[in-house]
Scaffold this active site. Sequence first.
Site, PDB file in Angstrom:
ATOM      1  N   ASP A 143     -11.368   3.181   4.331  1.00 34.88           N
ATOM      2  CA  ASP A 143     -11.832   1.590   3.968  1.00 34.88           C
ATOM      3  C   ASP A 143     -13.409   1.872   3.799  1.00 34.88           C
ATOM      4  O   ASP A 143     -13.991   0.761   3.477  1.00 34.88           O
ATOM      5  CB  ASP A 143     -11.640   0.948   5.237  1.00 34.88           C
ATOM      6  N   LYS A 193       0.626  -1.262   0.167  1.00 29.14           N
ATOM      7  CA  LYS A 193       0.105   0.017  -0.165  1.00 29.14           C
ATOM      8  C   LYS A 193       1.056   1.202  -0.091  1.00 29.14           C
ATOM      9  O   LYS A 193       0.681   2.252  -0.562  1.00 29.14           O
ATOM     10  CB  LYS A 193      -0.742  -0.076   1.244  1.00 29.14           C
ATOM     11  N   GLN A 251      -5.106  -1.351   9.763  1.00 30.69           N
ATOM     12  CA  GLN A 251      -5.313  -2.680   9.345  1.00 30.69           C
ATOM     13  C   GLN A 251      -5.839  -3.545  10.068  1.00 30.69           C
ATOM     14  O   GLN A 251      -5.619  -3.738  11.441  1.00 30.69           O
ATOM     15  CB  GLN A 251      -3.821  -3.032   8.922  1.00 30.69           C
TER      16      GLN A 251
HETATM   17  N1  GUN Z   1      -7.616  -6.599   6.532  1.00 32.96           N
HETATM   18  C1  GUN Z   1      -7.884  -7.270   5.416  1.00 32.96           C
HETATM   19  N2  GUN Z   1      -8.550  -6.470   4.342  1.00 32.96           N
HETATM   20  C2  GUN Z   1      -8.495  -5.473   4.718  1.00 32.96           C
HETATM   21  C3  GUN Z   1      -9.054  -4.140   4.283  1.00 32.96           C
HETATM   22  O1  GUN Z   1      -9.626  -3.783   3.374  1.00 32.96           O
HETATM   23  N3  GUN Z   1      -8.988  -3.002   5.183  1.00 32.96           N
HETATM   24  C4  GUN Z   1      -8.157  -2.982   6.429  1.00 32.96           C
HETATM   25  N4  GUN Z   1      -8.199  -1.937   6.897  1.00 32.96           N
HETATM   26  N5  GUN Z   1      -7.859  -4.169   6.815  1.00 32.96           N
HETATM   27  C5  GUN Z   1      -7.940  -5.249   6.027  1.00 32.96           C
END
Ligand code: GUN
Length: 297
Positions: A122, A55, A99
């Site tokens: 998100d 990311k 996350q």
């Molecule tokens: N963990 C797995 N997928 C995601 C996501 O799309 N966003 C976040 N914040 N954590 C995750």
Amino acid sequence: MSEATIIDGKAFALKVREGVAKKVAKLKADHGITPGLAVVLVGEDPASQVYVRSKGKSTVEAGMESFEFRMPDTASHEEVLAKVEELNADPRVHGILVQLPLPKQVNEEAIINAILPAKDVDGFHVINTGRLSTGQDAMVPCTPLGCQMMLREHLGAEGMKGAEAVIVGRSNIVGKPMAQLLLQDHCTVTIAHSRTADLPGVVRRADIVVAAVGRPEMVRGDWIKPGATVIDVGINRIEKEDGKTRLVGDVCFDEAVKVAGAITPVPGGVGPMTIACLLVNTVTAACRQHGVAEPEA
Ligand code: GUN
């Protein structure tokens, strides 16, 4: 019967990211705005570390600012909350992603709902889920947004209108928001799950299948209606006979590819689109926070 079209998420994601980079360049030139994305990683989960690194890299490649915060897996709820509040108040940060999953001493729901809805890239905050389900401007969760983009590209608006869509999986991250997006595109939507009676029969009705249950290769080829479009959200690591591991989706690809009209591979399907959509959401968030129109790519 000829094999299905493979929907190349990697190539599509590259196109989306190029579009984001152009928008970022225009925001900088016309308004002096550099969108900023902050990612918070609590603990040492190896898969999460890989995601977070990737990311950060794509954020910088798109010309945006990347802020990364790592906290030990012993971090308290209050410490994680304080980090979120600090980022809420930081004008350089337009998007905040914490996350998941979080360690058990941290209340995940409370942390998500502490993020300013305008910075919730998100789309997990209850305000954003409510806005999405009532058709108001929302931050939309990245994975379903990526799936919607691929479906629109492959089927077009007319191909989606009136189609039977079956989502397998009812998670807050994918299944539920995916249903909202498919409704917006005028599909008839069913959310099925691991306890649905006659799951194969339900999936067999679908012109569009979105598999997001987190069970390796659960959806078999004979569950797929001939010609259906299959979007596989699963990323499961399984052990092979030689002891090595490989990634598979929630759909048995080798079987489904013989029946479907089109299918996303794993890896190289939904995964790359998720990160591309995170960048899209960060640009959208930055524009809304500054009250400027989103530039054309
Ligand atoms: N963990 C797995 N997928 C995601 C996501 O799309 N966003 C976040 N914040 N954590 C995750």
